[in-house]
Design an enzyme around this catalytic site. Structure first.
Site: not given
Length: 279
Positions: A115, A48, A53
């Site tokens: 998200h 994931d 990120y």
């Protein structure tokens, strides 16, 4: 749930592993590549990541190296990424999906998530996810950090229901109402920060339970997730931890221990509040 390859069936028939590797806050570089490769060679089949990120390139490299090393196919893996808040529009979400694929070096994702529930933006983004799904470009679509009212609002206009809702979930934040709502609507709950960023590892109640089963506190928490029917994606870059986190299929917590862990709930978040964030 017999082993690390054990899966649950999402509402559309797609099989998703119960346990995966999370890579939040793991920066691009050899440590990241090695963590992904190590996890897959140890039997993990789910990874994931997310656009924000900033590590999709390394995740993709780790996947490619692992596939070479242990001769499994891309189809045997389950890869998740997420569209960030700044890209939440119809065209911009589709473009963000393309960019994630390019960085990962993949032809498709198994799961793509919104998200965060940015007010006034997530419906257009969801429409884009529905398009990607209907075109067969992604195997499953879902959301992250959505509360009950966000899900209700989204589903008022959605053609396709979210298949997954990935939320902060651990013994201090058990989210029972949200879980019940998701079960009622056949939305699979998935835990991020299952170990509460390490804050639960010295909890005396959990340590007592761990001692009883000859397991670590982390293993007890992850097992509690699974027995609650919640997919979990603990993060680690260290090989011994990656292996330890996966060693949760050879024991079962008794009902009274499950209740004892449930009773630790304080509705306490270590991450942002989905009803009150400003990014």
């Amino acid at each position: 749930m017999k082993n690390l390859q054990s899966t649950t069936t999402l509402q559309n028939g797609v099989e998703m592993p119960w346990l995966g590797l999370g890579v939040f806050k793991v920066e691009e570089g050899p440590e990241l590549v090695n963590a992904v490769k190590t996890a897959i060679t140890h039997g993990y089949r789910s990874v994931d990541t997310a656009a924000i990120y900033g590590n999709e390139v390394g995740v993709g490299q780790g996947i490619r190296e692992a596939l070479k090393e242990i001769s499994i196919t891309r189809k045997e893996l389950f890869v998740t990424s997420k569209v960030w808040n700044s890209e939440l529009g119809y065209e911009s979400t589709i473009a963000a999906y393309e960019e994630s694929l390019t960085k990962l070096g993949l032809d498709y994702l198994d799961l793509y998530l919104i998200h965060w529930p940015v007010t006034g933006k997530y419906k257009e983004a969801w429409r884009a996810l529905e398009t990607l799904y209907k075109e067969g470009r992604v195997k499953a679509i879902g959301v992250s950090n959505f509360q009950i009212h966000h899900l209700e609002d989204l589903m008022k206009d959605a053609e396709i229901k979210p298949m997954v809702n990935q939320v902060e979930y651990h013994p201090r934040l058990t989210q029972k109402e949200l879980q019940a709502f998701c079960q009622q609507h056949d939305i699979q709950l998935e835990a991020w920060s299952p170990l509460m960023q390490g804050q639960l590892l010295d909890n005396t109640d959990l340590q007592e339970i761990a001692d009883k089963y000859g397991k670590s506190v982390a293993q007890v928490i992850l097992r509690w997730d699974l027995q609650n029917g919640v997919i979990t994606i603990p993060k680690s870059t260290k090989e011994h931890r990656i292996a330890e986190n996966a060693s949760v299929f050879d024991f079962e917590l008794m009902a009274d221990d499950m209740k004892r862990i449930d009773s630790l709930n304080e509705n306490h978040r270590v991450g942002p509040d989905p009803d009150n964030f400003d990014f």
